[in-house]
Write a protein that holds these residues in place. Structure first.
Motif, PDB file in Angstrom:
ATOM      1  N   LEU A  32      55.922   5.170  81.730  1.00 50.47           N
ATOM      2  CA  LEU A  32      56.893   4.915  80.658  1.00 50.47           C
ATOM      3  C   LEU A  32      57.011   6.120  79.731  1.00 50.47           C
ATOM      4  CD1 LEU A  32      58.751   2.965  79.070  1.00 50.47           C
ATOM      5  CD2 LEU A  32      56.708   2.237  77.807  1.00 50.47           C
ATOM      6  N   SER A  33      55.884   6.707  79.348  1.00 47.04           N
ATOM      7  CA  SER A  33      55.920   7.822  78.406  1.00 47.04           C
ATOM      8  C   SER A  33      56.612   9.041  79.006  1.00 47.04           C
ATOM      9  CB  SER A  33      54.489   8.187  77.969  1.00 47.04           C
ATOM     10  OG  SER A  33      53.720   8.621  79.066  1.00 47.04           O
ATOM     11  N   VAL A  34      56.319   9.345  80.275  1.00 49.54           N
ATOM     12  CA  VAL A  34      56.933  10.515  80.910  1.00 49.54           C
ATOM     13  C   VAL A  34      58.433  10.312  81.091  1.00 49.54           C
ATOM     14  CG1 VAL A  34      56.996  11.914  83.002  1.00 49.54           C
ATOM     15  CG2 VAL A  34      54.809  11.201  82.077  1.00 49.54           C
ATOM     16  N   VAL A  35      58.838   9.136  81.551  1.00 48.07           N
ATOM     17  CA  VAL A  35      60.261   8.850  81.761  1.00 48.07           C
ATOM     18  C   VAL A  35      61.027   8.908  80.441  1.00 48.07           C
ATOM     19  CG1 VAL A  35      61.909   7.066  82.432  1.00 48.07           C
ATOM     20  CG2 VAL A  35      59.917   7.524  83.870  1.00 48.07           C
ATOM     21  N   CYS A  36      60.466   8.340  79.383  1.00 49.46           N
ATOM     22  CA  CYS A  36      61.126   8.363  78.071  1.00 49.46           C
ATOM     23  C   CYS A  36      61.315   9.797  77.580  1.00 49.46           C
ATOM     24  CB  CYS A  36      60.321   7.564  77.056  1.00 49.46           C
ATOM     25  SG  CYS A  36      60.421   5.775  77.263  1.00 49.46           S
ATOM     26  N   CYS A  37      60.293  10.620  77.748  1.00 51.31           N
ATOM     27  CA  CYS A  37      60.394  12.014  77.313  1.00 51.31           C
ATOM     28  C   CYS A  37      61.446  12.773  78.121  1.00 51.31           C
ATOM     29  CB  CYS A  37      59.029  12.701  77.441  1.00 51.31           C
ATOM     30  SG  CYS A  37      57.803  12.134  76.242  1.00 51.31           S
ATOM     31  N   ILE A  38      61.470  12.548  79.437  1.00 54.97           N
ATOM     32  CA  ILE A  38      62.463  13.214  80.279  1.00 54.97           C
ATOM     33  C   ILE A  38      63.877  12.820  79.850  1.00 54.97           C
ATOM     34  CG2 ILE A  38      63.442  13.265  82.615  1.00 54.97           C
ATOM     35  CD1 ILE A  38      60.597  13.213  83.704  1.00 54.97           C
ATOM     36  N   ILE A  39      64.090  11.532  79.623  1.00 55.34           N
ATOM     37  CA  ILE A  39      65.421  11.053  79.233  1.00 55.34           C
ATOM     38  C   ILE A  39      65.854  11.674  77.914  1.00 55.34           C
ATOM     39  CG2 ILE A  39      66.708   9.025  78.464  1.00 55.34           C
ATOM     40  CD1 ILE A  39      65.117   7.395  80.512  1.00 55.34           C
ATOM     41  N   PHE A  40      64.946  11.700  76.934  1.00 57.92           N
ATOM     42  CA  PHE A  40      65.331  12.242  75.621  1.00 57.92           C
ATOM     43  C   PHE A  40      65.616  13.734  75.685  1.00 57.92           C
ATOM     44  CE2 PHE A  40      64.300  14.402  71.683  1.00 57.92           C
ATOM     45  CZ  PHE A  40      65.161  13.761  70.801  1.00 57.92           C
ATOM     46  N   ILE A  41      64.744  14.498  76.364  1.00 63.53           N
ATOM     47  CA  ILE A  41      64.945  15.948  76.428  1.00 63.53           C
ATOM     48  C   ILE A  41      66.238  16.276  77.182  1.00 63.53           C
ATOM     49  CG2 ILE A  41      64.011  18.133  77.270  1.00 63.53           C
ATOM     50  CD1 ILE A  41      61.230  16.985  76.901  1.00 63.53           C
ATOM     51  N   ALA A  42      66.480  15.584  78.284  1.00 63.39           N
ATOM     52  CA  ALA A  42      67.719  15.816  79.030  1.00 63.39           C
ATOM     53  C   ALA A  42      68.933  15.557  78.152  1.00 63.39           C
ATOM     54  CB  ALA A  42      67.754  14.930  80.271  1.00 63.39           C
ATOM     55  N   ASP A  43      68.882  14.488  77.367  1.00 61.49           N
ATOM     56  CA  ASP A  43      69.996  14.167  76.472  1.00 61.49           C
ATOM     57  C   ASP A  43      70.163  15.232  75.395  1.00 61.49           C
ATOM     58  OD1 ASP A  43      72.016  12.128  75.467  1.00 61.49           O
ATOM     59  OD2 ASP A  43      70.711  12.299  73.706  1.00 61.49           O
ATOM     60  N   SER A  44      69.043  15.722  74.846  1.00 63.81           N
ATOM     61  CA  SER A  44      69.116  16.749  73.799  1.00 63.81           C
ATOM     62  C   SER A  44      69.631  18.075  74.339  1.00 63.81           C
ATOM     63  CB  SER A  44      67.748  16.941  73.148  1.00 63.81           C
ATOM     64  OG  SER A  44      66.840  17.510  74.058  1.00 63.81           O
ATOM     65  N   LEU A  45      69.474  18.295  75.649  1.00 63.72           N
ATOM     66  CA  LEU A  45      69.989  19.510  76.284  1.00 63.72           C
ATOM     67  C   LEU A  45      71.391  19.300  76.868  1.00 63.72           C
ATOM     68  CD1 LEU A  45      66.753  20.655  78.157  1.00 63.72           C
ATOM     69  CD2 LEU A  45      67.716  21.662  76.081  1.00 63.72           C
ATOM     70  N   ASN A  46      71.967  18.118  76.583  1.00 64.84           N
ATOM     71  CA  ASN A  46      73.313  17.768  77.058  1.00 64.84           C
ATOM     72  C   ASN A  46      73.404  17.760  78.576  1.00 64.84           C
ATOM     73  OD1 ASN A  46      74.433  17.545  74.399  1.00 64.84           O
ATOM     74  ND2 ASN A  46      74.506  19.786  74.310  1.00 64.84           N
ATOM     75  N   LEU A  47      72.337  17.275  79.204  1.00 65.39           N
ATOM     76  CA  LEU A  47      72.309  17.169  80.654  1.00 65.39           C
ATOM     77  C   LEU A  47      72.474  15.709  81.050  1.00 65.39           C
ATOM     78  CD1 LEU A  47      69.296  19.533  81.490  1.00 65.39           C
ATOM     79  CD2 LEU A  47      71.733  20.023  81.834  1.00 65.39           C
ATOM     80  N   SER A  48      73.463  15.426  81.873  1.00 61.44           N
ATOM     81  CA  SER A  48      73.642  14.073  82.369  1.00 61.44           C
ATOM     82  C   SER A  48      72.659  13.816  83.504  1.00 61.44           C
ATOM     83  CB  SER A  48      75.078  13.877  82.875  1.00 61.44           C
ATOM     84  OG  SER A  48      75.294  14.650  84.049  1.00 61.44           O
ATOM     85  N   PHE A  49      72.579  12.573  83.930  1.00 59.88           N
ATOM     86  CA  PHE A  49      71.673  12.203  85.014  1.00 59.88           C
ATOM     87  C   PHE A  49      71.993  12.976  86.289  1.00 59.88           C
ATOM     88  CE2 PHE A  49      70.552   9.464  88.652  1.00 59.88           C
ATOM     89  CZ  PHE A  49      69.185   9.315  88.415  1.00 59.88           C
ATOM     90  N   LEU A  50      73.288  13.225  86.531  1.00 57.57           N
ATOM     91  CA  LEU A  50      73.709  13.938  87.731  1.00 57.57           C
ATOM     92  C   LEU A  50      73.482  15.448  87.608  1.00 57.57           C
ATOM     93  CD1 LEU A  50      77.040  12.042  88.548  1.00 57.57           C
ATOM     94  CD2 LEU A  50      74.793  11.757  89.630  1.00 57.57           C
ATOM     95  N   GLU A  51      73.535  15.966  86.390  1.00 60.02           N
ATOM     96  CA  GLU A  51      73.352  17.402  86.164  1.00 60.02           C
ATOM     97  C   GLU A  51      71.889  17.807  86.126  1.00 60.02           C
ATOM     98  OE1 GLU A  51      77.299  18.314  83.389  1.00 60.02           O
ATOM     99  OE2 GLU A  51      75.420  17.584  82.466  1.00 60.02           O
ATOM    100  N   LEU A  52      71.013  16.858  85.840  1.00 60.81           N
ATOM    101  CA  LEU A  52      69.595  17.153  85.634  1.00 60.81           C
ATOM    102  C   LEU A  52      68.930  17.827  86.843  1.00 60.81           C
ATOM    103  CD1 LEU A  52      67.099  16.962  83.828  1.00 60.81           C
ATOM    104  CD2 LEU A  52      66.750  14.624  84.671  1.00 60.81           C
TER     105      LEU A  52
END
Length: 490
Positions: free
Chosen positions: A191-211
């Motif tokens: 849970l902690s790793v997934v939450c961090c990945i989701i937040f950082i990707a969002d802060s870098l303006n990366l969508s799920f497909l762009e990640l």
């Protein structure tokens, strides 16, 4: 001060949850429940527990930070881990169940004799105590920065308090409780790793497909290294070392095998071993992806704060101003889940091995006497862990994850060599001389590793040191082979 109080509240909540789970699952546990879980653990729960059990605070902190220097080279070793797990499942687990062992080092007594048995137990004791202390040390350093320094509490008291909490929740239920508390740990880690990945990707303006493309194009994401055989990152070095590492550090480790052998039968245990190792490939992959994203985030948002790298990376960014409080709390939950559960299981395994293997206590003793011995040993192991962690704090000068695997290579090598020789060669040996071979092998390996670049044209001995150590031990045992008709000197 506010950060320190939030972290303390998070730790208090997590431990309250641990104590509830530990009490429900372990308050009626007898000695068999502590040592083997009464051989009644559901295999799917053991699988979930094993995923988390293989991930320590060192993995949580060091793997993301290490991608700057080594890319995703660690994944080469993880792929070897899976192959090694298959070997453990097909070769070692059926043998341990057939012998009905409480401590797996009982095999050495049956095969060689008492001296070999105690040699294996002592090498495990040293390896697990040092390895667990290194792993827990990393977490104590992070907590010292976030919590105890702002409260003006010295590092030594930090260690005493945290180890005391581990002792409290693990002293009663043993393996019977660990299966369930480790399952909670697995959930919190992922849970902690997934939450961090989701937040950082969002802060870098990366969508799920762009990640995926963004991570793959980053220089830290190189997975396979085939170009330089002399390098410590070379694929075949790490892959083959990973196979032997999992055989030695899981299949011949009382800590992890104690959970595995709590399954009802060896078929369930085999399913657990193979499936948990396969899932671990993807879990470690998440940690590596997180490492790349952390460096991308640091380069974009924290460029003015200087270079942040290594073990300090994850914690520094998780509690930076740009991150929401929720992410900081999730980081702490993942960290303490990894660290405290690993330390609790290490204390249980050390208690089991020291009680059964070294003190030679067994279930034929009066239950009350065995319980008293077990609880006293458990307390002494906790106290010794405190001392070792403080010593590491005073002399720390190495990357934590490299220190852990270096320790494993030196201390598990003789154990691996004894088991391999014992299963491959059925001839008896002079048991009394086995401890000398087991001690000399790591000394020879240290000399080889210290001089390998000078002696072998720049070749670096890295994680394959475990294989060399085991081979030297096995060759030493060959020199101790005795004729069956000759009187035994032990």
């Amino acid at each position: 001060m506010t950060t320190a109080l939030i972290v303390l509240a998070t730790i208090a909540f997590y431990f309250a949850l641990l104590f509830v789970i530990s009490w429900i699952t372990g308050h009626k546990a007898d000695n068999a429940g502590f040592f083997t879980g009464n051989r009644k653990s559901p295999w799917y729960m053991v699988t979930i527990a094993m995923i988390g059990a293989s991930i320590s605070g060192v993995t949580f902190i060091s793997v993301p930070g290490a991608v700057l220097a080594g890319g995703y080279s660690y994944m080469q070793m993880v792929l070897g881990f899976f192959v090694g797990a298959v070997v453990v499942a097909l070769v070692l687990i059926p043998m341990f169940y057939k012998m009905n062992l409480v401590s797996i080092y009982g095999y050495l007594e049956n095969r060689f004799g008492l001296s070999s048995y105690r040699t294996g137990a002592w090498f495990f004791f040293v390896s697990k105590m040092l390895g667990a202390s290194v792993r827990f040390f990393v977490v104590c350093v992070v907590l010292q920065t976030l919590v105890f320094n702002p409260l003006h509490i010295p590092f030594s008291l930090n260690v005493v308090l945290t180890v005391a909490l581990i002792w409290l929740y693990s002293f009663q239920g043993g393996v019977k409780s660990l299966i369930w508390t480790d399952s909670l740990k697995t959930f919190c880690l992922i849970l902690s790793v997934v939450c961090c990945i989701i937040f950082i990707a969002d802060s870098l303006n990366l969508s799920f497909l762009e990640l995926p493309a963004a991570v793959a194009s980053h220089p830290t994401s190189k997975v396979f290294f085939f170009d330089d055989p002399n390098s410590g990152h070379y694929f075949w070095k790490q892959f083959i070392a990973g196979i032997f590492m999992i055989v030695a550090a899981t299949g011949l480790d009382q800590d992890l095998m104690q959970r595995t052998l709590s399954c009802k039968n060896f078929h369930d245990s085999q399913k657990n071993m193979i499936l948990s190792s396969f899932i671990q490939i993807f879990v470690i992959g998440l940690f590596l992806v997180l490492g790349t994203l952390l460096y991308m985030y640091a380069d974009t948002h924290l460029a003015n704060e200087g270079k942040i790298a290594g073990d300090a990376l994850f914690g520094k960014i998780a509690w930076s101003d740009g991150f929401p409080l929720f992410i900081g709390i999730v980081f702490i939950i993942g960290l303490i889940a990894a660290a405290y559960s690993a330390a609790g299981s290490a204390l249980t395994a050390l208690t089991t091995s020291f009680t059964i293997d070294i003190l030679k206590a067994n279930e034929k003793q009066k239950d009350q006497d065995l319980t008293l011995t077990r609880k006293l040993v458990h307390f002494v192991m906790s106290l010794l862990m405190v001392i070792v962690i403080i010593i590491f704090y005073e002399m720390n000068d190495d990357s934590a994850i490299n220190a852990v695997y270096s320790l494993a290579a030196y201390t598990y090598g003789p154990i691996l060599g004894m088991f391999v020789f014992g299963m491959a060669c059925k001839k008896p040996v002079y048991d009394r001389w086995v401890p000398i071979v087991a001690v000399m092998s790591p000394i020879i390996c240290y000399i080889l590793q210290s001089n390998s670049e000078k002696w072998f044209n720049g070749y670096q001995i890295s994680f394959e040191l475990l294989i060399i150590n085991a081979l030297i031990t096995a060759l030493g045992l060959c020199l101790l082979i005795r004729k069956k008709n000759k009187e035994q000197l032990t």
